[in-house]
Design a protein around this motif. Structure first.
Motif, PDB file in Angstrom:
ATOM      1  N   GLY A   1       0.802  -1.200   0.000  1.00 17.70           N
ATOM      2  CA  GLY A   1       0.000   0.000   0.000  1.00 17.70           C
ATOM      3  C   GLY A   1       0.845   1.264   0.000  1.00 17.70           C
ATOM      4  N   GLY A   2       2.108   1.173  -0.377  1.00 18.64           N
ATOM      5  CA  GLY A   2       2.948   2.352  -0.466  1.00 18.64           C
ATOM      6  C   GLY A   2       3.670   2.703   0.821  1.00 18.64           C
ATOM      7  N   LEU A   3       3.425   1.991   1.895  1.00 18.93           N
ATOM      8  CA  LEU A   3       4.117   2.269   3.149  1.00 18.93           C
ATOM      9  C   LEU A   3       5.491   1.631   3.129  1.00 18.93           C
ATOM     10  N   PRO A   4       6.496   2.303   3.722  1.00 16.87           N
ATOM     11  CA  PRO A   4       7.818   1.686   3.786  1.00 16.87           C
ATOM     12  C   PRO A   4       7.757   0.393   4.593  1.00 16.87           C
ATOM     13  N   GLY A   5       8.205  -0.679   4.039  1.00 11.40           N
ATOM     14  CA  GLY A   5       8.158  -1.957   4.723  1.00 11.40           C
ATOM     15  C   GLY A   5       6.821  -2.651   4.571  1.00 11.40           C
ATOM     16  N   GLY A   6       5.864  -1.991   4.005  1.00 14.89           N
ATOM     17  CA  GLY A   6       4.544  -2.573   3.818  1.00 14.89           C
ATOM     18  C   GLY A   6       3.721  -2.507   5.091  1.00 14.89           C
ATOM     19  N   ALA A   7       2.425  -2.500   4.922  1.00  9.96           N
ATOM     20  CA  ALA A   7       1.523  -2.411   6.068  1.00  9.96           C
ATOM     21  C   ALA A   7       1.641  -3.634   6.971  1.00  9.96           C
ATOM     22  N   TRP A   8       1.818  -4.807   6.362  1.00 10.72           N
ATOM     23  CA  TRP A   8       1.969  -6.013   7.174  1.00 10.72           C
ATOM     24  C   TRP A   8       3.257  -5.977   7.980  1.00 10.72           C
ATOM     25  N   GLY A   9       4.314  -5.465   7.387  1.00 11.17           N
ATOM     26  CA  GLY A   9       5.591  -5.369   8.091  1.00 11.17           C
ATOM     27  C   GLY A   9       5.520  -4.432   9.283  1.00 11.17           C
ATOM     28  N   ILE A  10       4.866  -3.295   9.087  1.00 14.92           N
ATOM     29  CA  ILE A  10       4.730  -2.343  10.192  1.00 14.92           C
ATOM     30  C   ILE A  10       3.846  -2.922  11.288  1.00 14.92           C
ATOM     31  N   GLY A  11       2.758  -3.566  10.892  1.00 14.98           N
ATOM     32  CA  GLY A  11       1.873  -4.182  11.888  1.00 14.98           C
ATOM     33  C   GLY A  11       2.574  -5.273  12.685  1.00 14.98           C
ATOM     34  N   PHE A  12       3.367  -6.080  11.985  1.00 13.85           N
ATOM     35  CA  PHE A  12       4.120  -7.133  12.666  1.00 13.85           C
ATOM     36  C   PHE A  12       5.136  -6.535  13.628  1.00 13.85           C
ATOM     37  N   ARG A  13       5.812  -5.470  13.190  1.00  6.30           N
ATOM     38  CA  ARG A  13       6.814  -4.834  14.051  1.00  6.30           C
ATOM     39  C   ARG A  13       6.167  -4.264  15.305  1.00  6.30           C
ATOM     40  N   VAL A  14       5.012  -3.618  15.155  1.00  3.40           N
ATOM     41  CA  VAL A  14       4.313  -3.044  16.305  1.00  3.40           C
ATOM     42  C   VAL A  14       3.920  -4.140  17.285  1.00  3.40           C
ATOM     43  N   GLY A  15       3.405  -5.252  16.759  1.00  9.33           N
ATOM     44  CA  GLY A  15       3.035  -6.366  17.638  1.00  9.33           C
ATOM     45  C   GLY A  15       4.223  -6.939  18.385  1.00  9.33           C
ATOM     46  N   VAL A  16       5.329  -7.101  17.672  1.00  9.57           N
ATOM     47  CA  VAL A  16       6.536  -7.639  18.301  1.00  9.57           C
ATOM     48  C   VAL A  16       7.072  -6.677  19.355  1.00  9.57           C
ATOM     49  N   GLU A  17       7.032  -5.383  19.064  1.00 10.82           N
ATOM     50  CA  GLU A  17       7.508  -4.374  20.035  1.00 10.82           C
ATOM     51  C   GLU A  17       6.692  -4.466  21.329  1.00 10.82           C
ATOM     52  N   LEU A  18       5.384  -4.533  21.207  1.00  6.83           N
ATOM     53  CA  LEU A  18       4.534  -4.584  22.404  1.00  6.83           C
ATOM     54  C   LEU A  18       4.743  -5.873  23.194  1.00  6.83           C
ATOM     55  N   VAL A  19       4.712  -6.993  22.505  1.00  8.87           N
ATOM     56  CA  VAL A  19       4.812  -8.286  23.190  1.00  8.87           C
ATOM     57  C   VAL A  19       6.194  -8.477  23.804  1.00  8.87           C
TER      58      VAL A  19
END
Length: 97
Positions: free
Chosen positions: A29-47
């Motif tokens: 969707g044009g986001l750096p790293g892709g939307a799935w990549g950013i979502g995965f990173r956010v989840g990993v950061e929190l957990v």
């Protein structure tokens, strides 16, 4: 027409120097790293921040025999660290101006 072409060229060069060129549209969707990549990173950061706080609190409670107090304190600190990391993902520092 030459003025228009010159303006477009200078505008494109200025945008490239400032890093304002649009990211190519792709699977993310044009986001750096892709939307799935950013979502995965956010989840990993929190957990991961919560898990580290939980582990430190549990280990200190067992070592010092303080009951659940250090565990609760470090869980809260882990959650705060996770939220701060997510904030940093979405609000990156601006470069030197």
């Amino acid at each position: 027409m030459a003025d228009r072409d010159d303006f477009d060229r200078r505008l494109q060069e200025a945008r490239a120097r400032q890093g304002l060129e649009a990211a190519p549209k792709g699977r993310g969707g044009g986001l750096p790293g892709g939307a799935w990549g950013i979502g995965f990173r956010v989840g990993v950061e929190l957990v991961s921040a919560l898990a580290v706080g939980l582990a430190i609190g549990w280990a200190l409670d067992r070592w010092l025999g303080t009951g659940p107090w250090l565990l609760m304190l470090f869980v809260v600190l882990g959650v705060a660290a996770g939220v701060l990391n997510v904030y940093r993902v979405f609000m990156p520092r601006s470069g030197p101006r």
